[in-house]
Structures are given as C-alpha cells and as structure tokens.
Design an enzyme around this catalytic site. Structure first.
Site, short mmCIF file in Angstrom:
data_model
loop_
_atom_site.label_atom_id
_atom_site.label_comp_id
_atom_site.label_asym_id
_atom_site.label_seq_id
_atom_site.Cartn_x
_atom_site.Cartn_y
_atom_site.Cartn_z
N LYS A 117 46.82 48.11 52.86
CA LYS A 117 46.17 47.24 53.99
C LYS A 117 47.19 46.16 54.41
O LYS A 117 47.25 46.10 55.79
CB LYS A 117 44.90 46.78 53.30
CG LYS A 117 43.97 47.82 52.79
CD LYS A 117 43.07 46.94 52.31
CE LYS A 117 41.77 47.72 51.56
NZ LYS A 117 40.74 47.07 50.92
N ALA A 149 43.81 42.84 49.76
CA ALA A 149 43.59 43.10 48.40
C ALA A 149 42.77 44.24 48.39
O ALA A 149 42.01 44.63 49.37
CB ALA A 149 42.67 41.76 47.75
N ASP A 150 42.48 45.04 47.17
CA ASP A 150 41.68 45.90 46.91
C ASP A 150 41.28 45.93 45.38
O ASP A 150 42.19 45.86 44.63
CB ASP A 150 42.58 47.44 47.34
CG ASP A 150 41.48 48.56 47.66
OD1 ASP A 150 40.84 48.56 48.50
OD2 ASP A 150 40.99 48.99 46.39
N THR A 151 39.98 46.05 45.15
CA THR A 151 39.18 46.24 43.95
C THR A 151 38.89 47.51 43.38
O THR A 151 38.46 48.22 44.11
CB THR A 151 38.15 45.18 43.91
OG1 THR A 151 38.60 43.73 44.24
CG2 THR A 151 37.67 45.13 42.56
N GLY A 160 44.19 44.69 43.27
CA GLY A 160 45.56 44.50 43.77
C GLY A 160 45.61 43.51 44.83
O GLY A 160 44.91 43.60 45.69
#
Length: 195
Positions: A56, A72-74, A109
């Site tokens: 992203k 961010a990615d969860t 992340g």
C-alpha cells in the site's frame, strides 16, 4: 517544526480508525487510498501484514514521491489460521465461535516511505476471548460491528465485551500501533503532538 517546513504526510488508508488515531498524534495529513489489491501468497501472519502494508505504501509513494507516506495492514491469526474481514453475518458468527475462549494474535505491519527511504515494522498483540454463549455470538454478529474488521470484532466498540485479556499494544488491535507509528514517522522527520 514550523508548518511551512513540515513534510507533507499521506495516510495510505481509507480506515476511519487509522485516520482518527493518526489525527490524535497531532500530525497534519491527507488521505490517499492505494487501491492496490491485497493479494499475497504469504501465509506467515507477521510477514503478510508487513508485505501488505509495504504494498500500500509503495503504491501511493510512487504517485507522491515528495511526501512521507504511511500505510498499515492488520492480520488476525488463530492457531495458524488467518481470519480476514468476515463476508457476512454468518461468517462473522463462525469467526466468533472459533475464537471463543481462545487467544488470537493480531499483527499490524506499518510502512513509512519518505524521500530519504523506507522504514517498516510489525507489532503483535495477543487477544484472549471470553467463552462466548451462542446468544452473545448471535447478538454481536447481527450488530454488524465486526463486518469491516479483521477477525470479525471491533475492540473499540461493543466487541470489547467479548474480550477477557489483551497482552500488548491496544492500538494495534484497532489497526494502527501508535508507538511503532510514532517511531517510524519520527525516523522520517515527522513531528507529532504539534511540536
């Protein structure tokens, strides 16, 4: 840092929770959603969260190379199984039944890209669910609160009542681990808290 010399900050996320948390740090920013497909063959949850956050950030940074871009990615994992955002009420209820009385791991992340380079990191938080009754599962799934959230619950809402214990950074469960975010932004020359 005076406003005229502050770097332009872009949040590469459409998440209202991430917007709120970044705003709480006193960082002026704009939102540009990457639009990148979140496809990966990675199965390790920590590496997957990092890879998707980097994907992203890199997509938006390519369009705005002069800015500081944060993404961010969860990812939620339970016993090695990834729990994405539930597609519907039935899947949400199934996720809750799986998690009842168990401890899951939440990984986020975070990637910050600036003209000076790229920095990233992963935060992990363990979340233990109470033993849930079928009535609780049904009520919560019908509420719709968990439909747009990895793991199928929102800890910042009614979903908090489903949780017995949290070990680690609470803001990570919401999808934006503030201590990590702050460290990475400062590394890119971005001040927080209005100073």
């Amino acid at each position: 840092m005076p406003a005229e010399t502050a770097p332009r900050v872009i949040l590469a996320s459409g998440s209202p929770r991430r917007r709120e948390l970044l705003g709480n740090l006193g960082v002026p920013f704009e939102v540009v959603v990457s639009g990148e497909a979140e496809d990966s063959q990675e199965t390790d949850p920590a590496r997957l969260a990092l890879e998707l956050g980097q994907l992203k950030a890199r997509a938006v940074a390519a369009q705005h190379p002069d800015a500081v871009v944060i993404a961010a990615d969860t990812v939620v994992a339970l016993g090695g199984t990834l729990l994405a955002k539930p597609a519907d009420e039935a899947e949400n209820a199934a996720f809750l039944r799986q998690q009842s009385g168990k401890t899951q791991q939440v990984y986020t992340g975070v990637c910050v890209i600036s003209p000076a380079g790229e920095q990233s990191g992963v935060e992990r938080t363990d979340v233990t669910f109470r033993a849930l009754t079928e009535a609780e599962v049904t009520f919560y799934a019908r509420s719709g609160e968990g439909l747009d959230k990895a793991g199928g619950y929102g800890i910042q809402g009614v979903g908090m009542a489903l949780i017995e214990r949290v070990e680690g950074d609470y803001s990570n469960i919401v999808g934006f681990p503030l201590a990590l975010v702050l460290r990475l932004l400062r590394g890119a020359g971005v001040s927080a808290f209005g100073v």
